[in-house]
Write a protein that holds these residues in place. Structure first.
Motif, PDB file in Angstrom:
ATOM      1  N   UNK A 123       0.933  -1.657  -0.162  1.00  0.00           N
ATOM      2  CA  UNK A 123      -0.247  -0.206   0.112  1.00  0.00           C
ATOM      3  C   UNK A 123       0.897   1.195   0.281  1.00  0.00           C
ATOM      4  N   UNK A 124       1.703   1.208   0.942  1.00  0.00           N
ATOM      5  CA  UNK A 124       3.021   2.706   1.304  1.00  0.00           C
ATOM      6  C   UNK A 124       3.379   2.422  -0.735  1.00  0.00           C
ATOM      7  N   UNK A 125       4.126   1.309  -1.158  1.00  0.00           N
ATOM      8  CA  UNK A 125       4.419   2.080  -2.273  1.00  0.00           C
ATOM      9  C   UNK A 125       3.996   2.592  -3.289  1.00  0.00           C
ATOM     10  N   UNK A 126       2.421   1.842  -3.235  1.00  0.00           N
ATOM     11  CA  UNK A 126       1.131   2.468  -4.713  1.00  0.00           C
ATOM     12  C   UNK A 126       1.342   4.259  -4.426  1.00  0.00           C
ATOM     13  N   UNK A 127       1.700   4.981  -2.734  1.00  0.00           N
ATOM     14  CA  UNK A 127       1.392   6.091  -2.575  1.00  0.00           C
ATOM     15  C   UNK A 127       2.738   6.844  -2.721  1.00  0.00           C
ATOM     16  N   UNK A 128       3.480   6.184  -2.743  1.00  0.00           N
ATOM     17  CA  UNK A 128       4.576   6.676  -2.648  1.00  0.00           C
ATOM     18  C   UNK A 128       5.363   7.276  -3.807  1.00  0.00           C
ATOM     19  N   UNK A 129       5.824   8.700  -3.119  1.00  0.00           N
ATOM     20  CA  UNK A 129       6.335   9.916  -4.361  1.00  0.00           C
ATOM     21  C   UNK A 129       7.337   8.933  -5.194  1.00  0.00           C
ATOM     22  N   UNK A 130       8.224   8.452  -4.016  1.00  0.00           N
ATOM     23  CA  UNK A 130       9.677   8.305  -4.207  1.00  0.00           C
ATOM     24  C   UNK A 130       9.679   6.316  -3.640  1.00  0.00           C
ATOM     25  N   UNK A 131       8.979   5.419  -4.830  1.00  0.00           N
ATOM     26  CA  UNK A 131       8.907   4.679  -3.671  1.00  0.00           C
ATOM     27  C   UNK A 131       9.905   3.154  -3.462  1.00  0.00           C
TER      28      UNK A 131
END
Length: 330
Positions: A123-131
């Motif tokens: 879920x974090x990687x879907x929303x992170x600006x710099x995943x």
């Protein structure tokens, strides 16, 4: 940290194609040579000195690398400074640790925690600006199925070697040095496989070679399910190890080529990091899983046979899945 850095140097130095595949094949051959030397030297050190010597041997090797690397490897061009995806790093690290601990200790709360943390990472990687690991890369069939194949390759084969170590020492009564010779000498076949694999991949493609390599690894393990308590079993064991190690190293090269294909140079560090993370996780969980299967039988040899049967079934089923998953798409 060192291994993905070294592998990404290879994949970013050599453009995708036959030359990179040959170089990755040479890398696989060197990995196999390391296993062979380790089995022989390790057995000798344990037999002649003590088990502690097998750990001290790492020190001079590490010192040699630290001295030689700065002189032999130039620094790459450093990209612009990127934000660190700290939430992603924490959740994926915690999730993998919890999942591995759950497998080793058969701990249900740890398994639940691992699933939740890995779900949070996604879920974090879907929303992170710099995943840390962009989901678009993880969804690529080559990355997804290449790493799945690597998980099976590195979970099943080291576990088989562990089981054969128990068989050789506890059932047949071999010393550590003799066990190292039995396991190390067939490792020479895998050195040749690393050199050949790159050329074969260039001719037949990663999908065919990866699937066939998995099938060879699984079928070569099948005769080991029927080994008995007499030392004449070596007549079956050693040829099977030759063939199995050949298929195993072919798989290593093929899954590395597959998992790093179709990506630009700036994403090669991530791709090689994923392939090596898969390798480390697989090695960590493979032995506990098959060891637990073997422990379900009161007689050690019967447990080894059962665990090897599971190894064969998982490996052959995965060969079929990888062949289907990597099928060409429009």
């Amino acid at each position: 940290m060192a291994t993905p850095a070294a592998l990404s140097l290879i994949t970013s130095t050599f453009a995708e194609g036959p030359l990179r595949e040959r170089v990755l094949g040479l890398n696989g051959a060197l990995l196999s040579a390391g296993f062979t030397v380790g089995a022989l030297v390790g057995g000798a050190l344990v037999s002649l000195l003590s088990w502690r010597a097998a750990f001290f041997i790492n020190v001079p090797v590490a010192v040699a690398v630290l001295v030689a690397a700065p002189a032999l490897i130039g620094e790459s061009v450093r990209p612009a400074r990127l934000r660190l995806d700290l939430p992603g790093a924490v959740t994926v690290t915690g999730g993998l640790l919890a999942a591995i601990y759950a497998v080793i200790e058969r701990n249900v709360p740890a398994a639940v925690a691992g699933v939740l943390l890995l779900g949070a990472f996604w879920a974090i990687e879907l929303r992170s600006p710099a995943p840390l690991a962009p989901v678009r890369i993880l969804r690529r069939p080559t990355v997804k199925w290449g790493n799945y194949a690597g998980l099976v390759v590195f979970a099943m084969e080291p576990a088989m070697i562990f089981l054969m170590t128990l068989y050789l020492q506890n059932v047949l009564g071999f010393t550590p040095l003799e066990t190292g010779l039995v396991l190390g000498v067939p490792g020479l076949a895998s050195v040749g496989a690393g050199v050949i694999a790159g050329r074969v991949i260039g001719r037949f493609g990663g999908r065919a070679v990866l699937s066939c390599g998995l099938a060879v690894q699984g079928l070569a393990t099948l005769p080991l399910v029927f080994l008995g308590t007499d030392r004449t079993a070596l007549a079956i064991l050693i040829p099977a190890l030759f063939v199995g190690f050949f298929g195993h190293v072919t798989c290593i090269v093929a899954y590395t080529v597959t998992g790093t294909s179709g990506l630009p140079d700036e994403e090669q560090g991530l791709a090689t990091g994923l392939t090596l993370m898969t390798q480390q996780v697989a090695i960590t969980i493979g032995i506990p899983i098959l060891g637990s299967v073997a422990a379900t039988r009161s007689v050690e040899l019967a447990g080894i046979h059962l665990a090897l049967g599971v190894d064969v079934a998982v490996t052959l089923a995965s060969a079929v899945l990888v062949w289907a998953g990597l099928r060409p798409r429009g």
